[in-house]
Design a protein around this motif. Sequence first.
Motif, PDB file in Angstrom:
ATOM      1  N   ASP A  98      28.516  56.724  27.366  1.00  0.00           N
ATOM      2  CA  ASP A  98      29.887  57.290  27.743  1.00  0.00           C
ATOM      3  C   ASP A  98      29.986  57.487  29.180  1.00  0.00           C
ATOM      4  O   ASP A  98      29.391  57.891  30.245  1.00  0.00           O
ATOM      5  CB  ASP A  98      29.596  59.124  26.977  1.00  0.00           C
ATOM      6  CG  ASP A  98      29.598  59.371  25.368  1.00  0.00           C
ATOM      7  OD1 ASP A  98      29.380  57.901  24.636  1.00  0.00           O
ATOM      8  OD2 ASP A  98      29.887  59.818  24.763  1.00  0.00           O
ATOM      9  N   ASP A  99      31.121  57.615  29.500  1.00  0.00           N
ATOM     10  CA  ASP A  99      32.036  58.132  30.994  1.00  0.00           C
ATOM     11  C   ASP A  99      32.420  56.309  31.627  1.00  0.00           C
ATOM     12  O   ASP A  99      32.748  56.314  31.937  1.00  0.00           O
ATOM     13  CB  ASP A  99      30.814  59.454  31.351  1.00  0.00           C
ATOM     14  CG  ASP A  99      30.662  60.307  30.584  1.00  0.00           C
ATOM     15  OD1 ASP A  99      31.741  60.809  29.727  1.00  0.00           O
ATOM     16  OD2 ASP A  99      29.621  61.593  30.989  1.00  0.00           O
ATOM     17  N   PHE A 146      31.903  53.075  26.408  1.00  0.00           N
ATOM     18  CA  PHE A 146      32.914  54.317  26.817  1.00  0.00           C
ATOM     19  C   PHE A 146      33.280  54.627  27.758  1.00  0.00           C
ATOM     20  O   PHE A 146      32.334  55.618  28.761  1.00  0.00           O
ATOM     21  CB  PHE A 146      32.698  55.282  25.276  1.00  0.00           C
ATOM     22  CG  PHE A 146      32.543  55.077  24.253  1.00  0.00           C
ATOM     23  CD1 PHE A 146      33.461  54.018  23.702  1.00  0.00           C
ATOM     24  CD2 PHE A 146      31.363  54.737  23.488  1.00  0.00           C
ATOM     25  CE1 PHE A 146      32.970  53.955  22.381  1.00  0.00           C
ATOM     26  CE2 PHE A 146      31.207  55.134  22.248  1.00  0.00           C
ATOM     27  CZ  PHE A 146      32.074  53.839  21.303  1.00  0.00           C
ATOM     28  N   HIS A 182      37.451  56.672  25.901  1.00  0.00           N
ATOM     29  CA  HIS A 182      36.344  58.141  25.523  1.00  0.00           C
ATOM     30  C   HIS A 182      37.819  58.461  26.502  1.00  0.00           C
ATOM     31  O   HIS A 182      37.552  60.104  26.286  1.00  0.00           O
ATOM     32  CB  HIS A 182      35.367  58.025  27.108  1.00  0.00           C
ATOM     33  CG  HIS A 182      34.350  59.123  26.830  1.00  0.00           C
ATOM     34  ND1 HIS A 182      34.949  59.358  25.831  1.00  0.00           N
ATOM     35  CD2 HIS A 182      33.718  59.551  27.627  1.00  0.00           C
ATOM     36  CE1 HIS A 182      33.310  60.457  25.507  1.00  0.00           C
ATOM     37  NE2 HIS A 182      32.927  60.796  26.663  1.00  0.00           N
ATOM     38  N   HIS A 234      39.229  62.648  29.695  1.00  0.00           N
ATOM     39  CA  HIS A 234      37.946  63.807  29.542  1.00  0.00           C
ATOM     40  C   HIS A 234      38.372  65.142  29.746  1.00  0.00           C
ATOM     41  O   HIS A 234      38.078  66.305  29.656  1.00  0.00           O
ATOM     42  CB  HIS A 234      36.962  63.594  30.690  1.00  0.00           C
ATOM     43  CG  HIS A 234      35.241  63.892  29.675  1.00  0.00           C
ATOM     44  ND1 HIS A 234      35.184  65.061  29.365  1.00  0.00           N
ATOM     45  CD2 HIS A 234      34.077  62.768  30.062  1.00  0.00           C
ATOM     46  CE1 HIS A 234      33.754  64.872  29.308  1.00  0.00           C
ATOM     47  NE2 HIS A 234      33.072  63.911  29.109  1.00  0.00           N
ATOM     48  N   CYS A 258      35.909  57.282  21.383  1.00  0.00           N
ATOM     49  CA  CYS A 258      34.745  58.392  21.740  1.00  0.00           C
ATOM     50  C   CYS A 258      34.897  59.682  22.326  1.00  0.00           C
ATOM     51  O   CYS A 258      35.938  59.631  23.185  1.00  0.00           O
ATOM     52  CB  CYS A 258      33.565  58.084  22.629  1.00  0.00           C
ATOM     53  SG  CYS A 258      32.181  59.512  23.526  1.00  0.00           S
ATOM     54  N   PRO A 269      35.546  62.610  23.953  1.00  0.00           N
ATOM     55  CA  PRO A 269      34.990  63.865  24.988  1.00  0.00           C
ATOM     56  C   PRO A 269      34.212  64.876  24.577  1.00  0.00           C
ATOM     57  O   PRO A 269      34.790  65.890  23.446  1.00  0.00           O
ATOM     58  CB  PRO A 269      36.294  64.174  25.519  1.00  0.00           C
ATOM     59  CG  PRO A 269      36.722  62.746  25.665  1.00  0.00           C
ATOM     60  CD  PRO A 269      36.860  62.587  23.620  1.00  0.00           C
TER      61      PRO A 269
END
Length: 238
Positions: free
Chosen positions: A69-70, A93, A133, A137, A171, A173
């Motif tokens: 992630d991120d 993501f 993502h 966020h 995805c 957050p």
Amino acid sequence: MAAATESTPWIAMYHSVGDCSEDPYLVTVTPDRLDRQLSWLRRRGLQGVSVSALLAAPTREGLVGLTFDDGYTDFLDHALPVLTRHGFGATLFVLPGRLGGDNAWDPLGPRKPLLTADGIREAAGAGVEIGSHGLTHLDLTRADDITLKSEVVESRAALEELTGAPVSGFCYPYGTLDQRTVDTVRDAGYTYACAIDPGGITGPLALPRVHIGQHDTAVRLYLKYRLHRLRRRPVEGI
């Protein structure tokens, strides 16, 4: 597609790969720990793949989805070499609204740089699946309708333009979702979406994942693997 009676696919959730000496959110594993964890998968006859590859497989037996992630720059520096050494695939993501920025959403820090557009293209060129993502966020369950649609729709469009390839995965957050966010993701054209623990929401747009951290040794990985398979209902529709 796999039969609806098959158990929920095992999807591992990583974030940063690098120095974890300052890691208040427990989202970092060292390259050596990642290497040991992927070695454990191989010893058990498991193959790490992207989420799209996992869901498209005739059977998910022996496959583990690997997600990061991120979109930290350390993915290219530390995670990708380990994945390549093991012959594993993965899904990354990313946040196209924060290209070249940092994880400003983590108030405790430390600040970690995020991939630029060129970095994302480099990952995609190495065979890594790129997913969204969101743009920046945000907790989408707290966003108004306009912001929610922007985060979901515009991030996909930006990544498809950036990579020149379709983007099928999303995805959430913070792993948070509700029916409104799921409906928005579906309407935006994503075919799957990853959460953490989606609760009563099930299906390909609410895939549960297992957090993997620095302290996950072979014993802990085995327990997480077994508990995930035992406590989850089958995910229908994939």
